[in-house]
Design a protein around this motif. Structure first.
Motif, PDB file in Angstrom:
ATOM      1  N   PRO A 276      -5.079  -2.874  -1.832  1.00  0.00           N
ATOM      2  CA  PRO A 276      -5.147  -3.263  -0.424  1.00  0.00           C
ATOM      3  C   PRO A 276      -3.836  -2.932   0.273  1.00  0.00           C
ATOM      4  CG  PRO A 276      -4.805  -5.188  -1.803  1.00  0.00           C
ATOM      5  CD  PRO A 276      -4.963  -4.023  -2.741  1.00  0.00           C
ATOM      6  N   ILE A 277      -3.907  -2.393   1.489  1.00  0.00           N
ATOM      7  CA  ILE A 277      -2.725  -1.983   2.242  1.00  0.00           C
ATOM      8  C   ILE A 277      -2.679  -2.779   3.539  1.00  0.00           C
ATOM      9  CG2 ILE A 277      -1.494  -0.054   3.280  1.00  0.00           C
ATOM     10  CD1 ILE A 277      -3.140   1.803   1.498  1.00  0.00           C
ATOM     11  N   GLY A 278      -1.611  -3.552   3.730  1.00  0.00           N
ATOM     12  CA  GLY A 278      -1.416  -4.311   4.953  1.00  0.00           C
ATOM     13  C   GLY A 278      -0.133  -3.906   5.646  1.00  0.00           C
TER      14      GLY A 278
ATOM     15  N   VAL B  81      -5.768   7.851   9.850  1.00  0.00           N
ATOM     16  CA  VAL B  81      -6.710   8.227   8.792  1.00  0.00           C
ATOM     17  C   VAL B  81      -7.959   7.371   8.925  1.00  0.00           C
ATOM     18  CG1 VAL B  81      -4.892   8.951   7.203  1.00  0.00           C
ATOM     19  CG2 VAL B  81      -5.735   6.600   7.134  1.00  0.00           C
ATOM     20  N   ASP B  82      -8.991   7.812   8.229  1.00  0.00           N
ATOM     21  CA  ASP B  82     -10.246   7.062   8.213  1.00  0.00           C
ATOM     22  C   ASP B  82     -10.745   6.960   6.773  1.00  0.00           C
ATOM     23  OD1 ASP B  82     -12.467   5.688   9.108  1.00  0.00           O
ATOM     24  OD2 ASP B  82     -12.855   7.082  10.758  1.00  0.00           O
ATOM     25  N   ALA B  83     -11.796   6.167   6.579  1.00  0.00           N
ATOM     26  CA  ALA B  83     -12.368   6.025   5.238  1.00  0.00           C
ATOM     27  C   ALA B  83     -12.846   7.389   4.743  1.00  0.00           C
ATOM     28  CB  ALA B  83     -13.521   5.028   5.259  1.00  0.00           C
ATOM     29  N   GLY B  84     -12.548   7.685   3.493  1.00  0.00           N
ATOM     30  CA  GLY B  84     -12.905   8.972   2.912  1.00  0.00           C
ATOM     31  C   GLY B  84     -11.788   9.990   2.956  1.00  0.00           C
ATOM     32  N   SER B  85     -10.662   9.650   3.586  1.00  0.00           N
ATOM     33  CA  SER B  85      -9.533  10.586   3.670  1.00  0.00           C
ATOM     34  C   SER B  85      -8.684  10.513   2.398  1.00  0.00           C
ATOM     35  CB  SER B  85      -8.659  10.255   4.881  1.00  0.00           C
ATOM     36  OG  SER B  85      -9.401  10.316   6.082  1.00  0.00           O
ATOM     37  N   TRP B  86      -8.202  11.674   1.970  1.00  0.00           N
ATOM     38  CA  TRP B  86      -7.251  11.727   0.869  1.00  0.00           C
ATOM     39  C   TRP B  86      -5.842  11.696   1.456  1.00  0.00           C
ATOM     40  CZ3 TRP B  86      -8.358  11.571  -4.286  1.00  0.00           C
ATOM     41  CH2 TRP B  86      -9.689  11.721  -4.639  1.00  0.00           C
TER      42      TRP B  86
ATOM     43  N   GLY C 262      -4.077   8.952  -3.114  1.00  0.00           N
ATOM     44  CA  GLY C 262      -5.420   8.550  -3.491  1.00  0.00           C
ATOM     45  C   GLY C 262      -6.405   8.700  -2.351  1.00  0.00           C
ATOM     46  N   LEU C 263      -7.515   7.998  -2.478  1.00  0.00           N
ATOM     47  CA  LEU C 263      -8.634   8.084  -1.538  1.00  0.00           C
ATOM     48  C   LEU C 263      -8.747   6.788  -0.749  1.00  0.00           C
ATOM     49  CD1 LEU C 263     -11.257   9.568  -0.555  1.00  0.00           C
ATOM     50  CD2 LEU C 263     -12.441   8.367  -2.417  1.00  0.00           C
ATOM     51  N   ILE C 264      -8.800   6.907   0.589  1.00  0.00           N
ATOM     52  CA  ILE C 264      -9.006   5.737   1.430  1.00  0.00           C
ATOM     53  C   ILE C 264     -10.462   5.311   1.320  1.00  0.00           C
ATOM     54  CG2 ILE C 264      -8.961   4.837   3.789  1.00  0.00           C
ATOM     55  CD1 ILE C 264      -6.217   5.293   2.655  1.00  0.00           C
ATOM     56  N   LEU C 265     -10.685   4.096   0.843  1.00  0.00           N
ATOM     57  CA  LEU C 265     -12.036   3.583   0.655  1.00  0.00           C
ATOM     58  C   LEU C 265     -12.568   2.899   1.906  1.00  0.00           C
ATOM     59  CD1 LEU C 265     -11.691   2.056  -2.916  1.00  0.00           C
ATOM     60  CD2 LEU C 265     -12.628   4.278  -2.289  1.00  0.00           C
TER      61      LEU C 265
ATOM     62  N   PHE D 188      -6.307  -1.354   5.105  1.00  0.00           N
ATOM     63  CA  PHE D 188      -6.957  -0.249   4.400  1.00  0.00           C
ATOM     64  C   PHE D 188      -7.120  -0.659   2.937  1.00  0.00           C
ATOM     65  CE2 PHE D 188      -4.496   1.629   7.841  1.00  0.00           C
ATOM     66  CZ  PHE D 188      -5.387   2.502   8.434  1.00  0.00           C
ATOM     67  N   HIS D 189      -8.064   0.015   2.264  1.00  0.00           N
ATOM     68  CA  HIS D 189      -8.182  -0.081   0.807  1.00  0.00           C
ATOM     69  C   HIS D 189      -8.074   1.324   0.239  1.00  0.00           C
ATOM     70  CE1 HIS D 189      -9.165  -4.270  -0.290  1.00  0.00           C
ATOM     71  NE2 HIS D 189      -9.555  -4.347   0.966  1.00  0.00           N
ATOM     72  N   LEU D 190      -7.258   1.472  -0.794  1.00  0.00           N
ATOM     73  CA  LEU D 190      -6.961   2.781  -1.375  1.00  0.00           C
ATOM     74  C   LEU D 190      -7.330   2.796  -2.847  1.00  0.00           C
ATOM     75  CD1 LEU D 190      -5.407   5.588  -1.240  1.00  0.00           C
ATOM     76  CD2 LEU D 190      -3.399   4.293  -1.989  1.00  0.00           C
ATOM     77  N   ALA D 191      -8.056   3.846  -3.274  1.00  0.00           N
ATOM     78  CA  ALA D 191      -8.313   4.076  -4.696  1.00  0.00           C
ATOM     79  C   ALA D 191      -7.212   4.987  -5.221  1.00  0.00           C
ATOM     80  CB  ALA D 191      -9.681   4.709  -4.904  1.00  0.00           C
ATOM     81  N   GLU D 192      -6.332   4.418  -6.016  1.00  0.00           N
ATOM     82  CA  GLU D 192      -5.184   5.183  -6.509  1.00  0.00           C
ATOM     83  C   GLU D 192      -5.644   6.387  -7.318  1.00  0.00           C
ATOM     84  OE1 GLU D 192      -1.183   4.591  -9.287  1.00  0.00           O
ATOM     85  OE2 GLU D 192      -2.487   2.890  -8.805  1.00  0.00           O
ATOM     86  N   GLY D 193      -5.202   7.574  -6.889  1.00  0.00           N
ATOM     87  CA  GLY D 193      -5.576   8.807  -7.575  1.00  0.00           C
ATOM     88  C   GLY D 193      -7.035   9.170  -7.440  1.00  0.00           C
ATOM     89  N   GLY D 194      -7.800   8.386  -6.665  1.00  0.00           N
ATOM     90  CA  GLY D 194      -9.234   8.628  -6.542  1.00  0.00           C
ATOM     91  C   GLY D 194     -10.007   8.264  -7.791  1.00  0.00           C
TER      92      GLY D 194
END
Length: 391
Positions: A93-95, A108-113, A209-212, A230-236
């Motif tokens: 989680p990113i605050g 950025v938006d969801a789905g962005s690397w 990573g990938l913005i979820l 934002f929520h980020l998947a580290e390394g996708g």
């Protein structure tokens, strides 16, 4: 005349009544129908049982022939099946780290690397910028005071050699100079702190990573208590949390290969077990096995998937798929007992592949199992088994 005549060799004339002859035919037909109904009653209607019909068919020599096999025990790969949700392996989680304010831009938006340190959103910093300018001016003022103090000290030292300045005054000039330099450092630290605070108004990615998900819009007022923007998947990297029963969990270990198939997708993805739950849920009696899988657009966090974990080898009966049947009660096979009668046997299946179906429990492998005529048989039915070599 309504009569028939018949002439025999004795030249005797015999008169036959046609109405009497018709009555005899009707009576004979009625007796035949009654006998047929009685036979059908004893064969099919007595207690509504199929057993009577089968016995009648057996008595008439109509016992069906079926092909059976004794599967024995085969060394097969042990496969543990499970299902569970898909998620990011490391969901970050990113605050906002700073004091907050009004959001000016979302980049950025969801789905962005994104890459590590990339700015995701910016917050209005007009107030903090003015504070930084004020502190920068204070730094310049402190530097000027320090330069003046340094000059005064140097002149006092030059005059001391000619006896015009006492040692006490020299010490005073030196202390003033040192205090002026200290004030410069204080002003510089305050300026650096304000600039750092301005930098913290940028929402940045802590890792690549990938913005979820994105939970912020332009104009929104945010603060450290606003939660994750934002929520980020580290390394996708993605994972599946397969929920396994207690007895299956004992065979799962870190590093085992697995095949993960998302629901609604015909594709399977190769992964590996990277964590086995140290405890079991006391309510469901299930434990989580976390399987790491590479990123793919089909692997959507929040979805559901099925997994097959390869866990070494075991010996178990192996049957062709045609021998395994299924209904509302589950999977089963038909076996032929010592009286050549059909029996239903409920089973639990393991892996299913081109070689056949692995039977985890339900049969030992020494039974005569019906190969392909199962849908046309009934429990208790007499059959003529014809054995086929095990495959």
């Amino acid at each position: 005349m309504n009569r028939e005549t018949s002439i025999h060799s004795s030249d005797t004339l015999v008169v036959v009544d046609p109405s009497r002859r018709r009555r005899q035919l009707i009576i004979a037909a009625a007796v035949g129908v009654v006998l047929l109904l009685v036979i059908l009653f004893f064969v099919f209607g007595r207690g509504g049982s199929d057993k009577a019909a089968q016995d009648a068919a057996a008595a008439a020599g109509q016992v069906p022939s079926v092909t059976v096999v004794v599967p024995g025990q085969t060394a097969v790969g042990r496969v543990i099946s499970g299902s569970g949700p898909l998620s990011a392996k490391r969901d970050q989680p990113i605050g906002i780290a700073g004091s907050g304010g009004r959001v000016e831009r979302v980049l950025v938006d969801a789905g962005s690397w994104v890459r590590a340190g990339q700015v995701l959103a910016t917050v209005d910093r007009s107030v903090q910028a003015q504070q930084a300018n004020q502190l920068a001016a204070q730094v310049e003022s402190a530097r000027a005071n320090a330069a003046l103090a340094q000059s005064n000290y140097e002149r006092a030292v030059a005059l001391q050699g000619r006896g015009f300045v006492s040692k006490a005054e020299i010490d005073s000039k030196k202390a003033t100079r040192d205090a002026a330099y200290a004030q410069v450092r204080v002003a510089q630290a305050q300026l650096a702190g304000t600039r750092a605070e301005i930098g913290r108004l940028n929402v940045v990615a802590p890792a690549s990573g990938l913005i979820l998900s994105r939970n912020v819009e332009v104009g929104q007022i945010v603060s450290p208590g606003s939660g994750a923007l934002f929520h980020l998947a580290e390394g996708g990297q993605m994972e599946m949390r397969a929920q396994l029963a207690q007895q299956d969990l004992a065979y799962a270990h870190v590093g085992m290969p697995a095949q993960v198939t998302p629901v609604g997708s015909g594709r399977s993805f190769a992964g590996s077990v990277w964590q086995v739950a140290p405890m079991i849920d006391p309510q469901s009696r299930l434990g989580d096995v976390r399987i790491s899988v590479p990123y793919d657009p089909v692997m959507r966090p929040g979805g559901f998937a099925e997994a097959k974990i390869t866990s070494g080898t075991t010996t178990a009966p192996l049957l062709p798929q045609s021998a395994v049947l299924s209904d509302d009660r589950g999977n089963y096979v038909y076996i032929i007992n010592g009286k050549n009668e059909v029996e239903r046997r409920d089973i639990k299946i393991g892996s299913v592949n081109d070689n056949g179906v692995t039977i985890v429990s339900g049969i030992s492998g020494n039974e005569r199992v019906v190969l392909s005529a199962g849908p046309f048989l009934n429990p208790g039915q007499k059959v003529n088994p014809k054995r086929e070599a095990a495959r």
